[in-house]
Design an enzyme around this catalytic site. Structure first.
Site, PDB file in Angstrom:
ATOM      1  N   ASP A  73     -46.596  30.821  50.907  1.00 58.97           N
ATOM      2  CA  ASP A  73     -45.398  30.398  51.785  1.00 58.97           C
ATOM      3  C   ASP A  73     -45.548  31.125  52.824  1.00 58.97           C
ATOM      4  OD1 ASP A  73     -44.532  32.776  50.508  1.00 58.97           O
ATOM      5  OD2 ASP A  73     -42.711  31.825  49.721  1.00 58.97           O
TER       6      ASP A  73
ATOM      7  N   ASP B  42     -47.898  28.606  45.889  1.00 54.62           N
ATOM      8  CA  ASP B  42     -46.851  29.427  45.872  1.00 54.62           C
ATOM      9  C   ASP B  42     -45.704  28.739  45.978  1.00 54.62           C
ATOM     10  OD1 ASP B  42     -45.943  32.246  46.256  1.00 54.62           O
ATOM     11  OD2 ASP B  42     -46.561  32.357  48.488  1.00 54.62           O
TER      12      ASP B  42
ATOM     13  N   LYS C 232     -47.499  30.360  41.947  1.00 57.10           N
ATOM     14  CA  LYS C 232     -47.555  31.788  41.809  1.00 57.10           C
ATOM     15  C   LYS C 232     -45.895  31.641  42.037  1.00 57.10           C
ATOM     16  CE  LYS C 232     -48.171  34.419  45.763  1.00 57.10           C
ATOM     17  NZ  LYS C 232     -46.760  34.921  46.014  1.00 57.10           N
TER      18      LYS C 232
ATOM     19  N   GLU D  20     -42.756  34.638  42.606  1.00 55.50           N
ATOM     20  CA  GLU D  20     -41.943  36.044  43.158  1.00 55.50           C
ATOM     21  C   GLU D  20     -40.882  36.840  42.182  1.00 55.50           C
ATOM     22  OE1 GLU D  20     -41.132  36.738  47.142  1.00 55.50           O
ATOM     23  OE2 GLU D  20     -42.976  35.691  47.742  1.00 55.50           O
TER      24      GLU D  20
ATOM     25  N   GLU E  36     -47.637  43.625  45.881  1.00 59.28           N
ATOM     26  CA  GLU E  36     -47.430  43.685  47.373  1.00 59.28           C
ATOM     27  C   GLU E  36     -46.794  45.307  47.799  1.00 59.28           C
ATOM     28  OE1 GLU E  36     -46.340  40.264  49.337  1.00 59.28           O
ATOM     29  OE2 GLU E  36     -46.264  41.481  51.375  1.00 59.28           O
TER      30      GLU E  36
HETATM   31  O1  KIV Z   1     -47.471  33.826  50.889  1.00 59.49           O
HETATM   32  C1  KIV Z   1     -48.291  34.665  50.962  1.00 59.49           C
HETATM   33  O2  KIV Z   1     -49.562  34.513  51.819  1.00 59.49           O
HETATM   34  C2  KIV Z   1     -48.527  35.605  49.892  1.00 59.49           C
HETATM   35  C3  KIV Z   1     -49.621  36.471  49.954  1.00 59.49           C
HETATM   36  C4  KIV Z   1     -49.630  37.331  51.021  1.00 59.49           C
HETATM   37  C5  KIV Z   1     -49.738  37.329  48.392  1.00 59.49           C
HETATM   38  O3  KIV Z   1     -47.580  35.662  48.937  1.00 59.49           O
END
Ligand code: KIV
Length: 260
Positions: free
Chosen positions: A43, A82, A111, A113, A177
């Site tokens: 994202d 994401d 993914k 968070e 991260e």
């Molecule tokens: O959104 C993204 O690109 C990420 C990575 C930097 C891990 O979450």
């Protein structure tokens, strides 16, 4: 060329470093696919590609559009989607959205968070055959982009607990991260699934960066980024030359013209 599977990613833990980068488009995907184990449709696209202030503004439909074409052109790498801000507020919403994402983009995994609080959602998704990658430490969907995590003992304890909880709930890998090196080392040796670091030291099982940062196409350059080229400068040089040629009538030439 054989496809990278989740099993292959798991098997790399402690043996071979896992290579990951972000992609949002066909041309970048085609290059990354030759070298990366994992391509993340991050994202970060909101800030990198669209100039948004934070990743919170990114809409699911925008991500789906980009991810569809990334997945179409990734013949080998595992493609991870994401999930944007507020698309996984509870387990039912997370499942409904993840199902739509996988159906429309054909991505291999999603993914999310967050830490311990997400475990019931991750359990629900993995039980329903949706592979999940976690993301702990600095969480761009809920905090300042480059604030180092793990400097204070209570925070270190919490992040380690988060990592253990995510791995026990069925995640196949975890992005860590912007955390201090010693914490990344402890997490990596404490969980059976791969850790993928971004600003989290060499002690992670793999590394991820935003591709635009790596190739020098973005404005930002945090300490944890290594810039391998200056693509922005190359583009600028080409655009400048083209405009000069047009203004001086040096382009098009006979080579670029259809005579009949
Ligand atoms: O959104 C993204 O690109 C990420 C990575 C930097 C891990 O979450």
């Amino acid at each position: 060329m054989s496809r990278i599977t989740i099993k292959k990613i798991l098997n790399k833990k402690g043996k071979k470093p896992i290579t990951c980068l972000t992609a949002y488009s066909k041309p970048i995907t085609k290059i990354l696919d030759k070298y990366c184990d994992i391509i993340l449709v991050g994202d970060s696209l909101g800030m990198v590609l669209y100039g948004m202030k934070t990743t919170k503004e990114v809409k699911m439909e925008t991500m789906i559009l980009h991810a569809k074409f990334v997945k179409q052109h990734a013949k080998k790498s595992l493609v991870v989607f994401d999930m944007p801000y507020k698309t996984y507020k509870n387990k039912n919403e997370a499942y409904k959205n993840a199902k739509k994402i996988i159906k429309e983009t054909k991505c291999d995994a999603i993914k999310l968070e967050g830490g311990k609080k997400l475990t019931y959602i991750i359990k629900h998704l993995t039980k329903n055959k949706i592979p999940v990658m976690g993301h702990i430490g600095l969480l761009p969907q809920s905090s300042n982009r480059y604030k180092l995590k793990g400097k204070i003992p209570s925070q270190r304890k919490q992040i380690l607990k988060d990592a253990i909880a995510l791995s026990q709930s069925g995640a196949f890998a975890i992005v860590i991260e912007c955390v201090i090196e010693s914490l990344a080392k402890i997490i990596t040796s404490s969980i059976p699934i791969p850790t993928i670091g971004i600003g989290a030291s060499k002690y992670c099982d793999g590394q991820i960066l935003v591709t635009d940062d790596v190739i020098g196409l973005s404005d930002i350059k945090p300490k944890f980024v290594k810039q391998y080229s200056k693509v922005g400068k190359i583009i600028e040089k080409s655009v400048k030359k083209y405009c000069e040629d047009v203004k001086r009538r040096r382009f098009p030439t006979y080579q670029n013209v259809y005579k009949s």
